[in-house]
Design a protein around this motif. Sequence first.
Motif, PDB file in Angstrom:
ATOM      1  N   TYR A 192       0.707  -1.392   0.083  1.00  0.00           N
ATOM      2  CA  TYR A 192      -0.078  -0.211   0.090  1.00  0.00           C
ATOM      3  C   TYR A 192       0.887   1.341  -0.005  1.00  0.00           C
ATOM      4  CZ  TYR A 192      -4.356  -2.563   1.039  1.00  0.00           C
ATOM      5  OH  TYR A 192      -5.406  -3.309   0.823  1.00  0.00           O
ATOM      6  N   ALA A 193       0.458   2.412  -0.087  1.00  0.00           N
ATOM      7  CA  ALA A 193       0.938   3.841  -0.428  1.00  0.00           C
ATOM      8  C   ALA A 193       1.698   4.117   1.097  1.00  0.00           C
ATOM      9  CB  ALA A 193      -0.043   4.802  -0.839  1.00  0.00           C
ATOM     10  N   ARG A 194       2.573   5.096   0.888  1.00  0.00           N
ATOM     11  CA  ARG A 194       3.224   5.470   2.052  1.00  0.00           C
ATOM     12  C   ARG A 194       2.512   5.836   3.313  1.00  0.00           C
ATOM     13  NH1 ARG A 194       8.561   5.873   0.918  1.00  0.00           N
ATOM     14  NH2 ARG A 194       9.241   5.769  -1.371  1.00  0.00           N
ATOM     15  N   ASN A 195       1.439   6.693   3.060  1.00  0.00           N
ATOM     16  CA  ASN A 195       0.586   7.105   4.198  1.00  0.00           C
ATOM     17  C   ASN A 195      -0.635   6.165   4.637  1.00  0.00           C
ATOM     18  OD1 ASN A 195      -0.653   7.754   1.742  1.00  0.00           O
ATOM     19  ND2 ASN A 195      -1.679   9.652   2.407  1.00  0.00           N
ATOM     20  N   THR A 196      -0.185   5.055   4.707  1.00  0.00           N
ATOM     21  CA  THR A 196      -1.119   3.826   5.145  1.00  0.00           C
ATOM     22  C   THR A 196      -0.540   3.059   6.231  1.00  0.00           C
ATOM     23  OG1 THR A 196      -0.450   2.388   3.434  1.00  0.00           O
ATOM     24  CG2 THR A 196      -2.183   3.723   2.693  1.00  0.00           C
ATOM     25  N   ARG A 197      -1.645   2.283   7.047  1.00  0.00           N
ATOM     26  CA  ARG A 197      -1.049   1.575   8.060  1.00  0.00           C
ATOM     27  C   ARG A 197      -0.365   0.173   7.689  1.00  0.00           C
ATOM     28  NH1 ARG A 197      -6.179  -0.225  11.086  1.00  0.00           N
ATOM     29  NH2 ARG A 197      -6.060   2.138  11.148  1.00  0.00           N
ATOM     30  N   PRO A 198      -0.410  -0.328   6.572  1.00  0.00           N
ATOM     31  CA  PRO A 198       0.301  -1.601   6.144  1.00  0.00           C
ATOM     32  C   PRO A 198       1.730  -1.155   5.805  1.00  0.00           C
ATOM     33  CG  PRO A 198      -1.803  -1.894   4.884  1.00  0.00           C
ATOM     34  CD  PRO A 198      -1.855  -0.278   5.504  1.00  0.00           C
ATOM     35  N   PHE A 199       1.895   0.086   5.125  1.00  0.00           N
ATOM     36  CA  PHE A 199       3.061   0.468   4.894  1.00  0.00           C
ATOM     37  C   PHE A 199       4.136   0.708   6.045  1.00  0.00           C
ATOM     38  CE2 PHE A 199       6.253   3.853   3.783  1.00  0.00           C
ATOM     39  CZ  PHE A 199       6.983   3.311   2.473  1.00  0.00           C
ATOM     40  N   ALA A 200       3.217   1.746   6.929  1.00  0.00           N
ATOM     41  CA  ALA A 200       4.005   1.980   8.406  1.00  0.00           C
ATOM     42  C   ALA A 200       4.448   0.729   9.086  1.00  0.00           C
ATOM     43  CB  ALA A 200       2.999   2.853   9.199  1.00  0.00           C
ATOM     44  N   GLU A 201       3.574  -0.332   8.958  1.00  0.00           N
ATOM     45  CA  GLU A 201       3.805  -1.451   9.769  1.00  0.00           C
ATOM     46  C   GLU A 201       5.150  -2.387   9.130  1.00  0.00           C
ATOM     47  OE1 GLU A 201       0.952  -4.745  10.011  1.00  0.00           O
ATOM     48  OE2 GLU A 201      -0.093  -3.802  11.622  1.00  0.00           O
ATOM     49  N   VAL A 202       5.120  -2.249   7.961  1.00  0.00           N
ATOM     50  CA  VAL A 202       6.537  -2.930   7.089  1.00  0.00           C
ATOM     51  C   VAL A 202       7.740  -2.048   8.020  1.00  0.00           C
ATOM     52  CG1 VAL A 202       7.857  -3.303   5.122  1.00  0.00           C
ATOM     53  CG2 VAL A 202       5.337  -4.044   5.265  1.00  0.00           C
ATOM     54  N   GLN A 203       7.640  -0.802   7.717  1.00  0.00           N
ATOM     55  CA  GLN A 203       8.877   0.025   8.205  1.00  0.00           C
ATOM     56  C   GLN A 203       9.025   0.124   9.762  1.00  0.00           C
ATOM     57  OE1 GLN A 203       7.816   4.048   6.673  1.00  0.00           O
ATOM     58  NE2 GLN A 203       9.710   3.756   5.163  1.00  0.00           N
ATOM     59  N   ALA A 204       8.013  -0.301  10.533  1.00  0.00           N
ATOM     60  CA  ALA A 204       8.231  -0.320  11.812  1.00  0.00           C
ATOM     61  C   ALA A 204       8.786  -1.675  12.255  1.00  0.00           C
ATOM     62  CB  ALA A 204       6.920  -0.323  12.431  1.00  0.00           C
ATOM     63  N   VAL A 205       8.380  -2.797  11.500  1.00  0.00           N
ATOM     64  CA  VAL A 205       8.893  -3.969  12.091  1.00  0.00           C
ATOM     65  C   VAL A 205      10.448  -4.138  11.517  1.00  0.00           C
ATOM     66  CG1 VAL A 205       8.348  -5.306  10.142  1.00  0.00           C
ATOM     67  CG2 VAL A 205       8.315  -6.782  12.232  1.00  0.00           C
TER      68      VAL A 205
END
Length: 295
Positions: A192-205
């Motif tokens: 998903y796009a940068r400003n979405t929850r799935p993208f943020a999850e990948v970056q966080a993990v």
Amino acid sequence: MNFKQLETFVWVATLGSFRKAAKKLYTSQPAVSSRIVALEQSLGTELFSRHAGKFELTSKGVELLPYAQKMLVMADRFKERACETNSLSGMLRLGVSETIVHTWLSDFLQHVHHSFPNVDIELTVDVTANMRNELVSRSLDLAFLMGPISEFSIQNVDLCSFELAWVCSPEIELPEGVVPLQTILEKPVITYARNTRPFAEVQAVSKQEDIEVSRLFPSTSLAACKRMALDGLGIGMLPLALINEEVDQKRLRKISSTWEPSDLVFTASYPREPFNPLAEKMATLAADVAHDYCG
């Protein structure tokens, strides 16, 4: 004091602008100003303080606003109860996440057309972050998005959730069984796009596990993500409901990993005030349709 004056007071206070209120109420800015002045005169108190070309609610205006909002809600509910359901009419500005577009949106629109033939829908497909802002600014009446929205002015109705899965073309070489997250992130990741929850999850993990991500391909188009995964350009993190057919046909492989993304949770969200019976009714209908689809 009359209903139009109260309605104008609520919209000016909600939108913070005489111009925006005039646009919302399909009238002129002088007409809005005239209604506010007439209301203040009838009440014998100032609702807005005006200075240096700006205005804000007075303390009395802040005190009276909730009462005006409740009066509008009761008036709308009165009209709603007085009418049959199939007489509901008007324009609904609806925002929809692309995940919903690819799953049960068509079913929902068919139900609307059948049950509410006099309702017109103006459809916008966008990411959740943008739709949230448009709900808060009242540019949208209702949105089906990744929620809930943690904003006191927004009402959230639970819709459904979708499993988010790692998938890739069979041509991409990966070990059998449970694949370590690090092995997955060594490949390009399509999501998903940068400003979405799935993208943020990948970056966080990846930061939490101290894993360097080879490459991220974020996109606002799920159709594009699906196509790239099928073409073997990387490993997709996509809703399973979107790619079930391709998995069954073995055109895509579902990967089990040491870390799995969270399910996508969706809500029908709409502004609480001023009360919009059309948005409330459509949110309830959407919940029924989503429940039938997701089981």
